[in-house]
Design a protein around this motif. Sequence first.
Motif, PDB file in Angstrom:
ATOM      1  N   ARG A  33     -28.929  15.434  -9.623  1.00  0.00           N
ATOM      2  CA  ARG A  33     -29.069  13.711 -10.706  1.00  0.00           C
ATOM      3  C   ARG A  33     -30.010  13.240  -9.226  1.00  0.00           C
ATOM      4  O   ARG A  33     -29.985  13.047  -8.627  1.00  0.00           O
ATOM      5  N   LYS A  35     -31.932  10.483  -6.810  1.00  0.00           N
ATOM      6  CA  LYS A  35     -30.936   9.202  -6.500  1.00  0.00           C
ATOM      7  C   LYS A  35     -31.401   8.100  -5.662  1.00  0.00           C
ATOM      8  O   LYS A  35     -31.676   6.929  -6.111  1.00  0.00           O
ATOM      9  N   GLY A  67     -32.520  13.955  -4.567  1.00  0.00           N
ATOM     10  CA  GLY A  67     -30.992  13.597  -5.330  1.00  0.00           C
ATOM     11  C   GLY A  67     -29.881  14.139  -4.403  1.00  0.00           C
ATOM     12  O   GLY A  67     -30.248  15.097  -3.688  1.00  0.00           O
ATOM     13  N   ALA A  85     -28.002  17.237  -1.116  1.00  0.00           N
ATOM     14  CA  ALA A  85     -28.859  16.790  -1.478  1.00  0.00           C
ATOM     15  C   ALA A  85     -30.139  17.383  -0.769  1.00  0.00           C
ATOM     16  O   ALA A  85     -30.588  18.072  -0.175  1.00  0.00           O
ATOM     17  N   GLU A 124     -31.726   9.583 -14.659  1.00  0.00           N
ATOM     18  CA  GLU A 124     -30.803   9.412 -14.109  1.00  0.00           C
ATOM     19  C   GLU A 124     -30.576  10.702 -13.895  1.00  0.00           C
ATOM     20  O   GLU A 124     -30.140  11.840 -12.480  1.00  0.00           O
ATOM     21  N   PHE A 142     -32.071   8.929   0.773  1.00  0.00           N
ATOM     22  CA  PHE A 142     -32.984   9.155   0.013  1.00  0.00           C
ATOM     23  C   PHE A 142     -34.000   8.437  -0.380  1.00  0.00           C
ATOM     24  O   PHE A 142     -34.543   8.772  -1.098  1.00  0.00           O
ATOM     25  N   GLU A 143     -33.251   6.840  -0.030  1.00  0.00           N
ATOM     26  CA  GLU A 143     -35.146   6.569  -0.212  1.00  0.00           C
ATOM     27  C   GLU A 143     -35.983   6.702   0.754  1.00  0.00           C
ATOM     28  O   GLU A 143     -37.280   7.196  -0.383  1.00  0.00           O
ATOM     29  N   THR A 342     -34.064   2.933  -7.119  1.00  0.00           N
ATOM     30  CA  THR A 342     -33.002   3.649  -6.750  1.00  0.00           C
ATOM     31  C   THR A 342     -32.233   4.276  -7.972  1.00  0.00           C
ATOM     32  O   THR A 342     -32.462   3.030  -9.183  1.00  0.00           O
ATOM     33  N   GLY A 344     -27.977   4.627  -9.263  1.00  0.00           N
ATOM     34  CA  GLY A 344     -27.076   4.731  -8.724  1.00  0.00           C
ATOM     35  C   GLY A 344     -26.875   4.502  -7.444  1.00  0.00           C
ATOM     36  O   GLY A 344     -27.627   4.165  -6.977  1.00  0.00           O
ATOM     37  N   THR A 345     -25.663   5.094  -7.185  1.00  0.00           N
ATOM     38  CA  THR A 345     -25.604   4.617  -5.086  1.00  0.00           C
ATOM     39  C   THR A 345     -26.609   5.153  -4.839  1.00  0.00           C
ATOM     40  O   THR A 345     -26.988   7.057  -4.853  1.00  0.00           O
ATOM     41  N   SER A 346     -26.608   4.686  -2.810  1.00  0.00           N
ATOM     42  CA  SER A 346     -27.852   5.801  -2.432  1.00  0.00           C
ATOM     43  C   SER A 346     -27.904   5.512  -1.064  1.00  0.00           C
ATOM     44  O   SER A 346     -28.228   6.075  -0.356  1.00  0.00           O
ATOM     45  N   THR A 348     -26.195   9.002   1.744  1.00  0.00           N
ATOM     46  CA  THR A 348     -26.475  10.079   2.044  1.00  0.00           C
ATOM     47  C   THR A 348     -25.318  10.259   2.706  1.00  0.00           C
ATOM     48  O   THR A 348     -23.951   9.838   2.888  1.00  0.00           O
TER      49      THR A 348
END
Length: 348
Positions: A33, A35, A67, A85, A124, A142-143, A342, A344-346, A348
Amino acid sequence: MRAVTFHEHGGTEKLIYEEVPSPQVGPEEILIRVKACALNHLDIWLRQGIPSYKIALPHISGCDVSGVIEKVGATYMGHLTPGQAVFVMPGLSCGNCDECLAGKDNCCASYQILGAQRNGGYAEYVNVPASNVFPLPANLTFEQGAAFPLVSVTAWHMVKTLGDVQPGETVLVMGGGSGIGCMAIQMANLLRARVITTVGFADKVEKAKKLGADEVLNHSEENIVERIAALTQGRGVNIVIEHIGQKVWENCLRSLGRGGRLVTCGATSGQIASFDVRYLYSRQLTIFGSYMGTRDEFVEIARLAESNKLRCIIDSTYPLEDARTAQERMLDRKNFGKIVLTIGTSET
Ligand code: ZN
């Protein structure tokens, strides 16, 4: 799932945010998924269409993915589990040929890049061979995890493996504000070299210095060859790390001192370069072509990121649906560091 696709080659207007079928996870694959997904120049070339990459349309770009594991393949026996993650080494190889077995997987005849020969992370969900999925170091968001893989493994292969940068040598990093440039500056610094870099905009000078560059030249205002000569007492640099191609090629060669090495991994300004062969042999120069990096190198640099020895430089982030604007920023060359999508929400 929602994804950004293109159904035909062309400008950024060809990027479409739409509903597409979710990928199926193969027996030895992992479904992630997504991120965050970082942009690379390859995304732009693929959208525009380049002969060396045969891709099926519609296509989903995105080489650099982080993700959370959604699902593991039916026969997967490794240690990765759903909910974990992760980030992805974008170079995919067969694992069985002579090159792969010798640890030179970026020379594998069936080498592919995630988001190029197969669908990538502007989506996604993405499915990836399990052997390319690694736990995301706890100190990376995640970024940052998405901004890291492709440029870092490429820069490490150039600076450490091919360039073989030694303490006290002088390294010229062309385009210090690019993803590769940001990493190459830090890596050359880590190897205790003196680092000179070039940028095209005045506002990038300070940023490059903060990253560890000893000298920053503005290639839109200064004569690079003359400045390099002045900064090196006429000796020239030992190594040039470049990915710009045609526009800078001659200046790069002329900036090298005797026995110098030029390492190139790209041609964003054009692919045809010419030079005087006499200059090449009389100065005893070496030219290396570099393409991605190996799995072992990826493991090495992931450790460096985990111990905060390499920083992932993020220029800006955009939600997935704004992929068009994100690519336009990259085309403007205003970015310093990576541009990241990005999803969804990001947190961790
Ligand atoms: Zn192979």
